[in-house]
Motif scaffolding. Structure first.
Motif, PDB file in Angstrom:
ATOM      1  N   LEU A 164      33.902  34.152  37.131  1.00 41.52           N
ATOM      2  CA  LEU A 164      35.142  33.987  36.375  1.00 41.52           C
ATOM      3  C   LEU A 164      35.491  32.521  36.156  1.00 41.52           C
ATOM      4  O   LEU A 164      35.935  32.134  35.080  1.00 41.52           O
ATOM      5  N   ASN A 165      35.291  31.715  37.176  1.00 39.28           N
ATOM      6  CA  ASN A 165      35.754  30.337  37.111  1.00 39.28           C
ATOM      7  C   ASN A 165      34.742  29.357  36.538  1.00 39.28           C
ATOM      8  O   ASN A 165      35.128  28.427  35.831  1.00 39.28           O
ATOM      9  N   LEU A 170      37.627  30.291  32.990  1.00 34.64           N
ATOM     10  CA  LEU A 170      39.056  30.612  33.029  1.00 34.64           C
ATOM     11  C   LEU A 170      39.836  29.399  33.517  1.00 34.64           C
ATOM     12  O   LEU A 170      39.284  28.528  34.193  1.00 34.64           O
TER      13      LEU A 170
END
Length: 192
Positions: A164-165, A170
């Motif tokens: 996700l990061n 994000l």
């Protein structure tokens, strides 16, 4: 020093090349790993590279092994030294959470799972980390099946967070938000 003056020649070790390779992988991915680019970055000729490695793949293999051993030597061995099993897991979560460079390398390697040198390293790392978590959860009082499921969930949460990061990009959490997230993970995943 005069800007036009050539820098002093530096004798680089194989470890210097491996570290530089890992930094490049963390920043740009496995595909960006090139001998000429690294030599330029390090301020040396390609001859320095060939003193230590025969091919780019040999460097990649050595760099991956170095990254793999770091996790064993620097993290797991230190955590295993903690006597109380209920203190090991929170300490593991907190330490691992703040290891930015290894996370960046891991995220880059997740993107390169089609590379034949990356797959076996990632498989070994994932297996050992899951086994370590499984043992830690057993020592913290869970039965073997529950400990294995909790280990898988914990590791999946780690990999998912990296995806996700670092992969999807994000918005970054503030330091305070990230620490709150880590404490939430500890409260959620570690048996009371």
């Amino acid at each position: 020093m005069n800007v036009r003056q050539k820098p002093e020649r530096t004798r680089l070790s194989a470890e210097d090349w491996e570290d530089a390779a890992l930094n490049l992988i963390a920043e740009q991915g496995v595909g960006a790993l090139a001998v000429e680019a690294l030599a330029r970055q390090l301020g040396v000729t390609k001859g320095s590279f060939y003193w230590h490695f025969r091919t780019r793949e040999a460097l990649l293999q050595a760099a991956l092994e170095r990254w793999e051993q770091y996790g064993e030597r620097e993290i797991i061995s230190q955590i295993e030294a903690i006597a109380d099993p209920r203190e090991r897991l929170p300490e593991l979560f907190r330490r691992v959470a703040h290891e930015l460079h290894p996370h960046r390398v891991y995220a880059a390697l997740l993107k390169a799972l089609d590379h034949p040198l990356v797959v076996p390293v990632m498989a070994r790392v994932s297996k050992r980390r899951t086994e370590f978590l499984h043992t830690a959860y057993i020592e913290a009082g869970l039965d073997s099946n529950e400990a294995l499921n909790r280990a898988r969930l914990t590791y999946a949460a780690y990999v998912g967070f990296l995806q996700l990061n670092f992969t999807l990009g994000l918005p970054r959490l503030s330091h305070e938000e990230f620490d709150t997230y880590v404490e939430h993970m500890i409260a959620t995943l570690i048996p009371a």
